[in-house]
Design a protein around this motif. Sequence first.
Motif, PDB file in Angstrom:
ATOM      1  N   HIS A 123       0.862  -1.178   0.000  1.00  0.00           N
ATOM      2  CA  HIS A 123       0.000   0.000   0.000  1.00  0.00           C
ATOM      3  C   HIS A 123       0.902   1.232   0.000  1.00  0.00           C
ATOM      4  N   PRO A 124       0.596   2.250  -0.797  1.00  0.00           N
ATOM      5  CA  PRO A 124       1.500   3.407  -0.864  1.00  0.00           C
ATOM      6  C   PRO A 124       1.440   4.340   0.338  1.00  0.00           C
ATOM      7  N   ASP A 125       0.439   4.201   1.205  1.00  0.00           N
ATOM      8  CA  ASP A 125       0.275   5.111   2.332  1.00  0.00           C
ATOM      9  C   ASP A 125       0.834   4.541   3.624  1.00  0.00           C
ATOM     10  N   MET A 126       1.302   5.448   4.472  1.00  0.00           N
ATOM     11  CA  MET A 126       1.666   5.089   5.834  1.00  0.00           C
ATOM     12  C   MET A 126       0.375   5.172   6.655  1.00  0.00           C
ATOM     13  N   LYS A 127       0.021   4.111   7.344  1.00  0.00           N
ATOM     14  CA  LYS A 127      -1.232   4.007   8.094  1.00  0.00           C
ATOM     15  C   LYS A 127      -2.425   4.322   7.186  1.00  0.00           C
ATOM     16  N   PRO A 128      -2.710   3.417   6.252  1.00  0.00           N
ATOM     17  CA  PRO A 128      -3.782   3.678   5.282  1.00  0.00           C
ATOM     18  C   PRO A 128      -5.163   3.666   5.914  1.00  0.00           C
ATOM     19  N   GLY A 129      -6.041   4.479   5.359  1.00  0.00           N
ATOM     20  CA  GLY A 129      -7.416   4.537   5.826  1.00  0.00           C
ATOM     21  C   GLY A 129      -8.276   3.457   5.206  1.00  0.00           C
ATOM     22  N   GLU A 130      -7.987   3.129   3.961  1.00  0.00           N
ATOM     23  CA  GLU A 130      -8.740   2.075   3.290  1.00  0.00           C
ATOM     24  C   GLU A 130      -7.788   1.274   2.415  1.00  0.00           C
ATOM     25  N   GLY A 131      -8.176   0.063   2.149  1.00  0.00           N
ATOM     26  CA  GLY A 131      -7.365  -0.826   1.342  1.00  0.00           C
ATOM     27  C   GLY A 131      -8.052  -2.163   1.231  1.00  0.00           C
ATOM     28  N   LEU A 132      -7.339  -3.140   0.704  1.00  0.00           N
ATOM     29  CA  LEU A 132      -7.885  -4.470   0.504  1.00  0.00           C
ATOM     30  C   LEU A 132      -6.867  -5.495   0.999  1.00  0.00           C
ATOM     31  N   VAL A 133      -7.324  -6.414   1.830  1.00  0.00           N
ATOM     32  CA  VAL A 133      -6.465  -7.469   2.371  1.00  0.00           C
ATOM     33  C   VAL A 133      -6.788  -8.758   1.636  1.00  0.00           C
ATOM     34  N   LEU A 134      -5.793  -9.312   0.956  1.00  0.00           N
ATOM     35  CA  LEU A 134      -5.952 -10.570   0.229  1.00  0.00           C
ATOM     36  C   LEU A 134      -5.337 -11.692   1.044  1.00  0.00           C
TER      37      LEU A 134
END
Length: 166
Positions: A123-134
């Motif tokens: 993920h490109p963000d530090m401490k992301p707010g949203e994303g997807l876990v595979l």
Amino acid sequence: MYDYKPTRTNANAKIAAMILMAAAVIAFAGSGLVPKYPSILQCIGLCLLVPVIQITARYLVLQYLYRLRTYDDGSADLEVYTYRGGSRMQLVCRVGLAEITAVAPLADANRRAPKGLRRYNYHPDMKPGEGLVLSITNGDGDCELLLSPDAYLREVLEGAAKKAAQ
């Protein structure tokens, strides 16, 4: 073939790097004002520069490319490439869509990987707010990937997980 370059959505890494850099500058400037033991403040300044370099290299300079590669036999792979501003990309992850066992949106409950399970953060963000876990199961064992896909890639990955569950 489908390519997607995720963008950064928060400025946490920039803020952390600037705060640590300001603290390092203050420590170096303070070492010139302290007549006794200035090397202590210089060591603190150097210790503060290490996380600045790590945050800058990982979250500010590094960019990702998610590639969905299809083959003639009907199978498909998800590939993750990293690059640092230039055109030279490095493949860091390749997963067959058939190896995806579950897909879950990033939430407070799954922000950390379960104990004993390895999670690879793309993920490109530090401490992301949203994303997807595979969740992945392959010959190397079980692991998880954290991605920041767009709507199309999210739909493809969720479809692959539903297909694997049947």
